[in-house]
Design an enzyme around this catalytic site. Structure first.
Site, PDB file in Angstrom:
ATOM      1  N   LYS A   1      -7.711   2.023   1.307  1.00  0.00           N
ATOM      2  CA  LYS A   1      -7.109   1.185   2.345  1.00  0.00           C
ATOM      3  C   LYS A   1      -7.973   1.291   3.588  1.00  0.00           C
ATOM      4  O   LYS A   1      -8.294   2.395   4.035  1.00  0.00           O
ATOM      5  CB  LYS A   1      -5.689   1.669   2.651  1.00  0.00           C
ATOM      6  CG  LYS A   1      -4.741   1.518   1.476  1.00  0.00           C
ATOM      7  CD  LYS A   1      -3.399   2.136   1.773  1.00  0.00           C
ATOM      8  CE  LYS A   1      -2.656   1.379   2.852  1.00  0.00           C
ATOM      9  NZ  LYS A   1      -1.353   2.007   3.154  1.00  0.00           N
TER      10      LYS A   1
HETATM   11  C1  E4P Z   1       1.650   0.634   3.601  1.00  0.00           C
HETATM   12  O1  E4P Z   1       0.732   0.653   2.877  1.00  0.00           O
HETATM   13  C2  E4P Z   1       1.692   0.886   5.056  1.00  0.00           C
HETATM   14  O2  E4P Z   1       0.827   1.896   5.416  1.00  0.00           O
HETATM   15  C3  E4P Z   1       3.089   1.221   5.449  1.00  0.00           C
HETATM   16  O3  E4P Z   1       3.993   0.370   4.776  1.00  0.00           O
HETATM   17  C4  E4P Z   1       3.335   1.202   6.942  1.00  0.00           C
HETATM   18  O4  E4P Z   1       4.699   1.387   7.116  1.00  0.00           O
HETATM   19  P1  E4P Z   1       5.376   1.865   8.468  1.00  0.00           P
HETATM   20  O5  E4P Z   1       5.459   0.688   9.370  1.00  0.00           O
HETATM   21  O6  E4P Z   1       6.741   2.343   8.041  1.00  0.00           O
HETATM   22  O7  E4P Z   1       4.545   2.968   9.016  1.00  0.00           O
END
Ligand code: E4P
Length: 220
Positions: A85
């Protein structure tokens, strides 16, 4: 569509993979640090419960171009179906281009607008993770993801949307209805979607009726 779990909890992945069709697991640095485990422990535990075809996503932590690429190469070498990512900063966008040129599996993350996602798709990202709930602080996150779907389709870009950052099942539901390619959802939100008290009440009614009529709790 692909339904993924957004978690570092391998036990939750094991349990939910048994009762649902889970395409993969996403993590981010916050999810991993909150788990109280090292990234190596999280990887090992997750790798032990994931089937080879299930995808696993870990995030580059370095913020400069060279560092992101180094993290990306390392992450993608960990197993088959491993994805890095990469946040869509300037260095991140540049790293996405290079990572794709090297054949790495890439999810563009920390996306707050359809335009950011669109540019990452043009750079070749395999998945785009718009942060739906966080986007709702700036506008209609669900609607923006719908627009992104149209933008990708009109321009015939093959990137898949993996909508992320959900705080409730209704946000997830709206995007599934909109035909989104993938979602990643925390286990507690998934359980809220999976369970309904009416289901157990209905099953109890069936069992009681059957037992009353035939004196047994199985079909035959
Ligand atoms: C997913 O891959 C993201 O990193 C995640 O859903 C972010 O979520 P949050 O807004 O709860 O931190």
């Amino acid at each position: 569509m692909e339904f993924m779990l957004d978690t570092a909890d391998a036990q939750a992945v094991k349990e939910l993979s048994e009762i649902m069709t889970i395409a993969g697991v996403t993590t981010n640095p916050t999810i991993i640090t909150k788990s109280g485990k090292t990234p190596e422990q999280v990887f090992d535990e997750m790798n032990a419960v994931l089937a080879p075809e299930q995808k696993f996503f870990m995030q580059a932590v370095a913020t400069d171009y060279d560092g992101i690429l180094e993290d990306a190469r390392r992450i993608c070498s960990l197993r088959k179906n491993m994805y890095v990512k990469i946040p869509v900063t300037h260095d991140g966008m540049r790293a996405i281009k290079q990572a794709k040129a090297e054949g790495l599996n890439v999810l563009a993350t920390a996306i707050y607008s359809p335009d950011q996602a669109f540019f990452a798709a043009m750079n070749g990202a395999d998945y785009l993770a718009p942060y739906v709930n966080r986007m709702c602080n700036y506008g209609d996150g669900v609607q923006w993801v719908r627009e992104l779907e149209e933008m990708l389709e009109l321009n015939q870009l093959p990137a898949q949307i993996c909508a992320a950052s959900f705080k409730n099942g209704n946000q997830v539901h709206e995007l599934i209805v909109a035909g989104v390619g993938a979602v990643t959802v925390a286990p507690d939100v998934v359980r809220g979607m999976l369970d309904h008290p009416g289901t157990q009440i209905a099953v109890n009614e069936f069992t009681e009726a059957w037992e009353g009529a035939f004196g047994r709790r199985t079909f035959a």
